[in-house]
Motif scaffolding. Structure first.
Motif: not given
Ligand SMILES: *Cc1c(COP(=O)(O)O)cnc(C)c1O
Length: 373
Positions: A87-96, A99-109, A111-114
């Motif tokens: 639910l929380s948008s994050t622009a921290v690359e390590k966290e993203v 999340l991506v490696k674990n197939n979790v749907i991101l929230s994008l809130g 420009k940076d997060a996108i």
């Protein structure tokens, strides 16, 4: 030993009620039924993240949402394969990355997060899913609703990220007046229209939390994010037949009889008025008993009501109870960190009998066992 009791039948009952309300909503404009996204943040609202999530899944829930990277990873590590929305948008690359490696749907809130999402997706050589988050007046995660152009521009630059949902969060859905929620809803719909006019795919739309889902049929859109309603612990009157989930169970450790005029507990705040039989039970405020969230005050009327109650509680020294063998027993003396003494003069109690405390599961330490029975 203590455990947090979750009554399976009651929880099933609540899930059924919530599903029925969602089904009654009919089919929306995609001809799809209303999707329930079960929010399991905060250690599953205290019911135990993995245990609770598995219970929801076994009862037909197929979409979960969490608030932290840690929660998402814990669910995947436990072998849970359902859709998970962070639910929380994050622009921290390590966290993203995690999340991506674990197939979790991101929230994008933002420009940076996108940007970060696109970068990570490319690096992983993957098409990833994300929901766009719009801040319609909460002042937390999400593109501010008046930055429509910025949203469009950022979203035009992505190739490896697919927007499969767009959402916003209400700040006052539990409040009886609906003016602000309606305003947030309108801001949300305005954004959606703008995005669509600019050929941006918005995916499923969702804005409702539990209170809004139950109160505002017109705001349900394609999906609803339900947390507290599953526990029957709402901030609005419970007219839906939801049962309260989560009680702390302890056991009577000792029993004794005190003579008249005997002190009980810290500060000598209580003295027996006659010969009194007590049960001593391990459970106190460190277990979340009698701990409540700070109260928000909106109206003078509420303020006065709270103040009057506080004064009354002060003079009454706020009676607290524990249930032993189905009987309410008064807790004597000041509540301790880990122990209470309860009056059992009038009832038949044995050592090791179960003692049930009404607690908010969220405040019960995560090291205490969650027992679904
Ligand atoms: C916690 C949360 C919810 C669920 O709220 P409830 O009132 O418990 O139903 C929904 N959406 C977001 C973004 C949340 O953080």
């Amino acid at each position: 030993m203590k455990s947090l009791l979750v009554n399976r039948q009651d929880l099933k009952h609540n899930i059924k009620i919530i599903k029925e309300i969602a089904e009654k909503n009919g089919r929306n404009d995609n001809h799809k039924p209303l999707q329930i996204i079960a929010v399991v943040k905060g250690n599953g609202y205290g019911l135990g993240l993995v245990q609770y999530s598995n219970f929801l899944i076994d009862n037909g829930i197929n979409f979960l949402a969490v608030s932290t990277v840690e929660e998402a990873l814990k669910l995947r590590e436990a072998g849970i394969t359902t859709k998970i929305l962070m639910l929380s948008s994050t622009a921290v690359e390590k966290e993203v990355d995690l999340l991506v490696k674990n197939n979790v749907i991101l929230s994008l809130g933002s420009k940076d997060a996108i940007k970060v999402a696109e970068k990570v997706a490319k690096k992983e050589n993957k098409q990833i899913e994300a929901h766009l988050k719009i801040d319609t007046g909460f002042g937390r995660y999400g593109f501010c609703y008046d930055l429509k152009e910025e949203m469009v521009q950022s979203l035009k630059e992505i190739n490896n990220v697919k927007i499969t949902g767009t959402f916003s969060h209400l700040s006052l859905a539990f409040y009886e007046k609906d003016k602000f929620s309606k305003q947030q809803f309108e801001r949300f719909i305005d954004c959606i229209e703008y995005l669509k006019q600019n050929d941006i795919e918005t995916g499923i739309l969702h804005i409702c939390n539990s209170s809004a889902f139950l109160k505002y049929k017109e705001m349900r859109l394609n999906a609803v994010r339900v947390g507290s309603a599953f526990l029957g612990r709402l901030s609005i009157p419970n007219i839906y037949g939801l049962k309260k989930i989560g009680y702390l169970k302890s056991n009577v450790a000792e029993i004794k009889t005190l003579e008249k005029g005997y002190n009980i507990g810290y500060s000598n705040a209580y003295t027996t008025k006659s010969q009194t039989k007590i049960a001593i039970i391990p459970c106190g405020y460190a277990d979340g008993f009698n701990v409540s969230v700070g109260r928000d005050m909106f109206r003078i009327r509420d303020k006065i009501r709270y103040i009057v109650r506080d004064i009354k509680d002060y003079f009454k020294k706020q009676d607290l109870y524990v249930e032993i063998n189905g009987k309410k027993c008064k807790i004597l003396g000041r509540l301790g960190m880990y122990h209470v003494s309860a009056d059992i003069t009038e009832i038949d109690v044995n050592i090791n009998d179960e003692a049930i405390f009404n607690v908010s599961p969220m405040y019960v330490d995560s090291s205490i066992r969650r027992e679904f029975r």
